[in-house]
Design a protein around this motif. Structure first.
Motif, PDB file in Angstrom:
ATOM      1  N   THR A 151      68.228  23.667 -17.410  1.00  0.00           N
ATOM      2  CA  THR A 151      69.109  24.539 -16.315  1.00  0.00           C
ATOM      3  C   THR A 151      68.736  26.104 -16.882  1.00  0.00           C
ATOM      4  OG1 THR A 151      70.709  22.991 -16.064  1.00  0.00           O
ATOM      5  CG2 THR A 151      71.343  25.195 -15.618  1.00  0.00           C
ATOM      6  N   GLU A 152      68.906  26.373 -18.106  1.00  0.00           N
ATOM      7  CA  GLU A 152      68.735  27.641 -18.496  1.00  0.00           C
ATOM      8  C   GLU A 152      67.090  28.386 -17.944  1.00  0.00           C
ATOM      9  OE1 GLU A 152      68.769  30.443 -22.501  1.00  0.00           O
ATOM     10  OE2 GLU A 152      69.150  28.340 -22.577  1.00  0.00           O
ATOM     11  N   GLN A 155      66.694  28.522 -14.047  1.00  0.00           N
ATOM     12  CA  GLN A 155      67.582  29.722 -13.624  1.00  0.00           C
ATOM     13  C   GLN A 155      66.903  31.165 -14.442  1.00  0.00           C
ATOM     14  OE1 GLN A 155      71.561  28.968 -15.181  1.00  0.00           O
ATOM     15  NE2 GLN A 155      72.029  27.707 -13.555  1.00  0.00           N
ATOM     16  N   THR A 156      66.425  31.189 -15.298  1.00  0.00           N
ATOM     17  CA  THR A 156      65.626  32.536 -15.876  1.00  0.00           C
ATOM     18  C   THR A 156      64.642  32.484 -14.852  1.00  0.00           C
ATOM     19  OG1 THR A 156      66.461  32.141 -18.184  1.00  0.00           O
ATOM     20  CG2 THR A 156      64.519  33.285 -17.901  1.00  0.00           C
ATOM     21  N   LEU A 160      66.653  28.488  -9.679  1.00  0.00           N
ATOM     22  CA  LEU A 160      68.070  28.019  -9.388  1.00  0.00           C
ATOM     23  C   LEU A 160      69.111  29.078  -9.384  1.00  0.00           C
ATOM     24  CD1 LEU A 160      68.267  24.296 -11.452  1.00  0.00           C
ATOM     25  CD2 LEU A 160      68.154  24.677  -8.909  1.00  0.00           C
ATOM     26  N   PRO A 161      70.040  28.904  -8.298  1.00  0.00           N
ATOM     27  CA  PRO A 161      71.157  29.931  -8.655  1.00  0.00           C
ATOM     28  C   PRO A 161      72.065  29.562  -9.847  1.00  0.00           C
ATOM     29  CG  PRO A 161      71.723  28.145  -6.856  1.00  0.00           C
ATOM     30  CD  PRO A 161      70.351  27.747  -7.434  1.00  0.00           C
ATOM     31  N   HIS A 162      72.613  30.625 -10.537  1.00  0.00           N
ATOM     32  CA  HIS A 162      73.374  30.349 -11.736  1.00  0.00           C
ATOM     33  C   HIS A 162      74.702  29.659 -11.496  1.00  0.00           C
ATOM     34  CE1 HIS A 162      71.409  32.825 -14.495  1.00  0.00           C
ATOM     35  NE2 HIS A 162      70.648  33.548 -13.632  1.00  0.00           N
ATOM     36  N   GLY A 165      73.088  24.588 -11.652  1.00  0.00           N
ATOM     37  CA  GLY A 165      71.783  23.481 -12.118  1.00  0.00           C
ATOM     38  C   GLY A 165      72.332  22.338 -12.510  1.00  0.00           C
ATOM     39  N   HIS A 194      63.891  27.523  -3.592  1.00  0.00           N
ATOM     40  CA  HIS A 194      63.656  28.762  -4.310  1.00  0.00           C
ATOM     41  C   HIS A 194      62.078  29.067  -4.665  1.00  0.00           C
ATOM     42  CE1 HIS A 194      67.956  28.685  -5.003  1.00  0.00           C
ATOM     43  NE2 HIS A 194      67.981  29.713  -5.647  1.00  0.00           N
TER      44      HIS A 194
END
Length: 229
Positions: A151-152, A155-156, A160-162, A165, A194
């Motif tokens: 997820t991190e 997102q980084t 993916l939207p924060h 995830g 995205h």
């Protein structure tokens, strides 16, 4: 969960697919484009009058839909479910080691395409395998979910939207050209959206085929997704 078809529904679908000319028409439309009857007749190698009769049956049977543009009529596959069925049918018989032969028309689709709005093809399979290799996803009995690390990372990377995830569920979807799995479900759809939004991927020529841009190739390499051309 969808109800299983009745024997009559299954027989009706089978009869629509059994004619080689109708099969050729469906395969000409599997890339997502809309085409006129005359062009489909030429692609199937049949007379326009014969094509009209076949198109009528396919529309009536729910496999195709008609688009009216002024005086012109175009035909396209009715929905994503039809595309998924057409792509999955060869997997019922073909040996695991026998991949479909690549042609000029199928190469873009084989490399990268949308499948139910998520990424498929060689690139989709490579993406999914990279997520597994780096332990960025967990495979459950009925779903695929991102780990905290995955997820991190996504997102980084802006894929993916924060905050969304680990709430998104994915699934393994069998790829008809690669015979391996790519990432489907809401997680696969979100990542693909995205990838397009960031211009790492671009839609190709009005079809389901996707083009990998140079920045996209570079950024995916940073994520451990490397493709040999």
């Amino acid at each position: 969960m969808h109800a299983a078809p009745t024997r009559y529904q299954l027989a009706e679908i089978g009869s629509l697919l059994a004619d080689p000319s109708r099969a050729a028409i469906l395969l000409a439309l599997v890339d997502g484009r809309a085409r006129p009857a005359g062009e489909l007749a030429r692609m199937a190698g049949i007379a326009p009058s014969t094509a009209s009769a076949h198109l009528g049956r396919l529309v009536e049977g729910g496999l195709l839909q008609v688009l009216d543009q002024g005086r012109h009529r175009y035909f396209r596959v009715a929905n994503d479910q039809v595309v998924q069925v057409l792509e999955a049918l060869p997997l019922l018989r073909a040996p695991q080691q026998c991949l479909p032969k690549s042609t000029a028309g199928t190469r873009p689709l084989a490399f990268a395409r949308t499948c139910y709005r998520h990424l498929a093809g060689r690139l989709g399979v490579a993406f999914y395998e990279a997520l597994r290799r780096q332990a960025w996803i967990e495979l459950g009995e009925q779903s695929v979910r991102l780990t905290a690390t995955g997820t991190e990372a996504l997102q980084t990377a802006g894929l993916l939207p924060h905050g969304a995830g680990q709430a998104l569920a994915g699934r393994g979807c069998l790829d008809w050209t690669e015979r391996r799995f790519h990432l489907g479900g809401s997680l696969g759809v979100a990542i693909t959206e995205h990838l397009l939004r960031r211009d790492w991927l671009r839609r190709h020529d009005g079809s389901r085929a996707l083009l990998l841009t140079p920045p996209g190739r570079s950024e995916l390499r940073r994520l451990g997704i490397v493709l040999d051309d």
